[in-house]
Design an enzyme around this catalytic site. Sequence first.
Site, PDB file in Angstrom:
ATOM      1  CE  LYS A  41      -6.633  24.780  -5.889  1.00  0.00           C
ATOM      2  NZ  LYS A  41      -6.456  24.609  -4.448  1.00  0.00           N
ATOM      3  CB  SER A  91     -11.473  23.124  -4.004  1.00  0.00           C
ATOM      4  OG  SER A  91     -11.871  23.792  -2.833  1.00  0.00           O
ATOM      5  CD  GLU A  95      -2.513  17.222  -4.765  1.00  0.00           C
ATOM      6  OE1 GLU A  95      -2.692  17.442  -3.567  1.00  0.00           O
ATOM      7  OE2 GLU A  95      -3.178  17.771  -5.661  1.00  0.00           O
ATOM      8  CE1 TYR A 147       3.651 -19.843   8.864  1.00  0.00           C
ATOM      9  CE2 TYR A 147       3.069 -20.668  11.049  1.00  0.00           C
ATOM     10  CZ  TYR A 147       2.785 -19.880   9.951  1.00  0.00           C
ATOM     11  OH  TYR A 147       1.642 -19.117   9.928  1.00  0.00           O
ATOM     12  CG  HIS A 200      20.331  22.837  -7.570  1.00  0.00           C
ATOM     13  ND1 HIS A 200      20.943  22.347  -6.438  1.00  0.00           N
ATOM     14  CD2 HIS A 200      21.205  22.611  -8.585  1.00  0.00           C
ATOM     15  CE1 HIS A 200      22.138  21.875  -6.747  1.00  0.00           C
ATOM     16  NE2 HIS A 200      22.321  22.009  -8.052  1.00  0.00           N
TER      17      HIS A 200
HETATM   18  N1  ARG Z   1      -2.795 -18.569   8.153  1.00  0.00           N
HETATM   19  C1  ARG Z   1      -1.467 -19.044   8.302  1.00  0.00           C
HETATM   20  C2  ARG Z   1      -0.467 -18.046   7.743  1.00  0.00           C
HETATM   21  O1  ARG Z   1      -0.863 -17.199   7.032  1.00  0.00           O
HETATM   22  C3  ARG Z   1      -1.309 -20.349   7.594  1.00  0.00           C
HETATM   23  C4  ARG Z   1      -0.259 -21.218   8.153  1.00  0.00           C
HETATM   24  C5  ARG Z   1      -0.646 -21.638   9.513  1.00  0.00           C
HETATM   25  N2  ARG Z   1       0.236 -22.617  10.011  1.00  0.00           N
HETATM   26  C6  ARG Z   1       0.238 -22.967  11.294  1.00  0.00           C
HETATM   27  N3  ARG Z   1       1.092 -23.857  11.641  1.00  0.00           N
HETATM   28  N4  ARG Z   1      -0.593 -22.466  12.156  1.00  0.00           N
HETATM   29  O2  ARG Z   1       0.688 -18.093   8.007  1.00  0.00           O
END
Ligand code: ARG
Length: 466
Positions: free
Chosen positions: A292, A286, A299, A326, A159
């Site tokens: 200072k 400072s 920090e 993706y 504490h």
């Molecule tokens: N610059 C893209 C990324 O970082 C690479 C992959 C791009 N792929 C695509 N199908 N456009 O994800």
Amino acid sequence: MNKKSPVSRSGRFNRGPAADVAQFTESVSFDWRLWRHDILGSMAHAEMLHKIGVLKKHELHAIVRGLNKIGLEIRTGKFKWKPELEDVHMNIEAELTRRAPAGAKLHTARSRNDQVALDVRMWLRDEIVLLLGEIVGLQRALVSLGEKNADVIIPGYTHLQRAQPVYLAHNLLAYVEMLERDCERLWDCHSRVNVCPLGSGAIAGSTLPLDRMLVAKLLGFMDASGKVQLTQNSMDAVSDRDFAVEFCAAAALLAVHLSRLAEDVILWVSAEFNFIKIADAYTTGSSLMPQKKNPDIAELARGKTGRVFGNLMSLLTLLKGLPMTYNRDLQEDKERLLDTADTVRATTRLMAAMLSNTKVNKPVCACAAADPALLATDLADYLVKKGMPFRQAHHVVGAVVALAEKTGKPLNQLTLAELQSVNPTFGRDALGVFNLKTAMAKRNLTGAPGTKEVAKQLARWREQLS
Ligand code: ARG
């Protein structure tokens, strides 16, 4: 409108992207940092394409030679990055193909989706190893500071109130333990980063007979026993960023530990504590107050925790609800990941440098540790040894503390008569409890701050970190 089409735009497009579209979608301004791993990945892929008969020997040589040259130019700052080519992958491939026509075959059975997953995994693998090196450096700095001041005792706090005496080394070794767990987490994360996604293509692998094992072996995707590590599902492989989240989570906990250490340092250099002094080179002044000397490294270490947490939150949010597989959203992972790795690595390094340039103010520590109230619990233990139940002993010593306060005396200056006025169990030997040296010698449980135990722990860490 830009008439020139980047390589990523097939014959399907009749023109390049609008200038603001190109600017919005580009990533080369930050993913250029993946260049080394992109080139290594391409070399391994080319080697494999040659093995399966897609590339002729002279084509492979031209590609490897071209990539080597491009790598050298990037390293020496001569390579011209083109934002209109979107990312690091397209920049390198386009330039390679301009120089060596065989470059046009390099992308056979490869997509930027598995390419970027590969590059990031390789980059992060190296980053983790570098970070581990810095963490060990900080652990060593903590152990050294403890060893140099092995006899220094300070009040331990709960504490933020004085609680019980501890060796300064014990306090420092607490951070060594935290950092060790950080290392374990990072190694564990490394095992899941170290899996090769190449060969997953855009989403569904390839109809060509790729040799994924060869590529993975060439790029060092092996576990400790030498077993090659390949991703087992192409859809997962191109959209998985769990490994990046894991790293950012491990880094966030490391940042927590760094900020706690920073806070102790900040308290300890204040005039109110005055336990330590940081060398001038590791403090700042400072602009207004001439007297200072500020602990800015500590920090900032404390402050940078915010961005490391924020990066973890960004990544989790980025991934939440993404449909398979993706999606371009994933491009947003890089700045968060790069920033996290840069931040925790630099912070760890600077904290180590600062501690290596820190001196302990021994007389002030000795004075603080001499506060007899720190040994009030030892006095209760004394009564327990005489057969009193601890709850009663706790109450009796509380009354002794109140008496000391009332009479304006430190706890260890009360007379035997005064002690016995509270409870007759106190004997002549009661005041012996307040001898700090003997008190420290008694704390020898495993993990306790006793004289022998702390020496043992210091020796263990010295051995383990050498
Ligand atoms: N610059 C893209 C990324 O970082 C690479 C992959 C791009 N792929 C695509 N199908 N456009 O994800």
